[in-house]
Write a protein that holds these residues in place. Structure first.
Motif, mmCIF file in Angstrom:
data_model
loop_
_atom_site.group_PDB
_atom_site.id
_atom_site.type_symbol
_atom_site.label_atom_id
_atom_site.label_comp_id
_atom_site.label_asym_id
_atom_site.label_seq_id
_atom_site.Cartn_x
_atom_site.Cartn_y
_atom_site.Cartn_z
ATOM 1 N N ASN A 152 76.276 40.342 52.675
ATOM 2 C CA ASN A 152 75.958 40.612 51.026
ATOM 3 C C ASN A 152 76.718 41.712 50.572
ATOM 4 O OD1 ASN A 152 74.098 38.530 51.393
ATOM 5 N ND2 ASN A 152 72.306 39.845 51.373
ATOM 6 N N ILE A 153 77.080 42.687 51.277
ATOM 7 C CA ILE A 153 77.583 43.980 50.832
ATOM 8 C C ILE A 153 78.984 43.392 50.752
ATOM 9 C CG2 ILE A 153 78.470 46.372 51.551
ATOM 10 C CD1 ILE A 153 75.517 46.686 52.772
ATOM 11 N N ALA A 154 79.708 42.773 51.798
ATOM 12 C CA ALA A 154 81.239 42.350 51.711
ATOM 13 C C ALA A 154 81.571 41.629 50.494
ATOM 14 C CB ALA A 154 81.658 41.777 53.106
ATOM 15 N N ALA A 155 80.403 40.669 49.909
ATOM 16 C CA ALA A 155 80.654 39.828 49.095
ATOM 17 C C ALA A 155 80.924 40.534 47.671
ATOM 18 C CB ALA A 155 79.495 38.936 48.801
ATOM 19 N N PHE A 156 80.700 41.700 47.502
ATOM 20 C CA PHE A 156 80.963 42.305 46.349
ATOM 21 C C PHE A 156 82.609 42.851 46.142
ATOM 22 C CE2 PHE A 156 76.561 42.522 46.477
ATOM 23 C CZ PHE A 156 76.130 42.072 45.472
ATOM 24 N N ALA A 157 83.277 42.696 47.296
ATOM 25 C CA ALA A 157 84.876 42.875 47.173
ATOM 26 C C ALA A 157 85.718 41.799 46.707
ATOM 27 C CB ALA A 157 85.308 43.490 48.567
ATOM 28 N N ILE A 158 84.903 40.558 46.746
ATOM 29 C CA ILE A 158 85.593 39.217 46.610
ATOM 30 C C ILE A 158 85.578 39.051 44.741
ATOM 31 C CG2 ILE A 158 85.263 37.099 46.428
ATOM 32 C CD1 ILE A 158 83.423 37.115 49.002
ATOM 33 N N GLU A 159 86.719 38.676 44.334
ATOM 34 C CA GLU A 159 87.279 38.478 43.198
ATOM 35 C C GLU A 159 87.431 36.983 43.110
ATOM 36 O OE1 GLU A 159 89.879 40.602 40.373
ATOM 37 O OE2 GLU A 159 89.695 42.349 41.246
ATOM 38 N N LEU A 160 86.486 36.225 42.371
ATOM 39 C CA LEU A 160 86.819 34.954 42.193
ATOM 40 C C LEU A 160 88.058 34.612 41.229
ATOM 41 C CD1 LEU A 160 83.126 33.939 42.077
ATOM 42 C CD2 LEU A 160 84.823 33.589 44.034
ATOM 43 N N PRO A 161 88.829 33.718 41.611
ATOM 44 C CA PRO A 161 89.946 33.415 40.765
ATOM 45 C C PRO A 161 89.506 32.631 39.620
ATOM 46 C CG PRO A 161 89.994 32.127 42.752
ATOM 47 C CD PRO A 161 88.884 32.914 43.118
#
Length: 177
Positions: A149-158
């Motif tokens: 969950n925490i790691a997902a906040f570093a993902i930028e969706l194209p």
């Protein structure tokens, strides 16, 4: 006694929020500074009015349930009795028993696989991508889930992924409001 400096609301409507703001101005009371409403790929009703109120009135939007009570992890499609919030708190999951929830979850899970993401990471990255979101309330039933969950906040969706999310949303608009 003047002990309240600011306040937050939860599960409020645009009209109700504006009334809180009006009354705070009129009576020199603390103003609303945060809003905690459900918001996720299955329930985007916050976008209809609340997002604008929060943005224009500078109220921090802090959505809860970014995984739709665990449904957007995809685990309940695979196993309806999978351990998690639905099995721990069966009365809370009623909004996610509606007809289009499962097909929407399947569509989002397929998109996540196409993007080499877990369904949970896609769902949380989407919530984080919204202009009106200040922070997000996440939940986890294991340390592994918390880390994901925490790691997902570093993902930028194209942009193309966001377009595909919109296409799915048009097919299954707010199946769990």
């Amino acid at each position: 006694d003047g002990k309240i400096r600011c306040l937050g609301l939860s599960n409020e409507t645009p009209w109700g929020t504006m009334e809180f703001l009006r009354l705070a101005r009129e009576h020199n009371l603390p103003r609303v500074v945060s809003m905690q409403n459900a918001y996720n790929l299955l329930n985007r009703s916050f976008e209809n009015g609340m997002s604008e109120v929060c943005f224009r009135e500078q109220i921090g939007a802090i959505p809860y349930s970014p995984l739709g009570f665990g449904h957007l992890s995809g685990k309940y499609v695979k196993d309806p009795a999978a351990p998690g919030r639905i099995t721990q708190y069966p009365g809370f999951g009623q909004r996610y028993t509606k007809a289009n929830v499962e097909p929407a979850v399947r569509a989002y899970a397929a998109l996540a696989e196409k993007l080499s993401l877990s369904p949970a990471a896609l769902a949380q990255a989407f919530v984080n991508s919204r202009f009106f979101v200040t922070s997000t309330i996440i939940g986890a039933t294991s340390m592994a889930q918390l880390k994901e969950n925490i790691a997902a906040f570093a993902i930028e969706l194209p942009a193309d992924a966001l377009q595909e999310i919109e296409a799915i949303h048009l097919r299954y608009t707010n199946p769990a409001p």
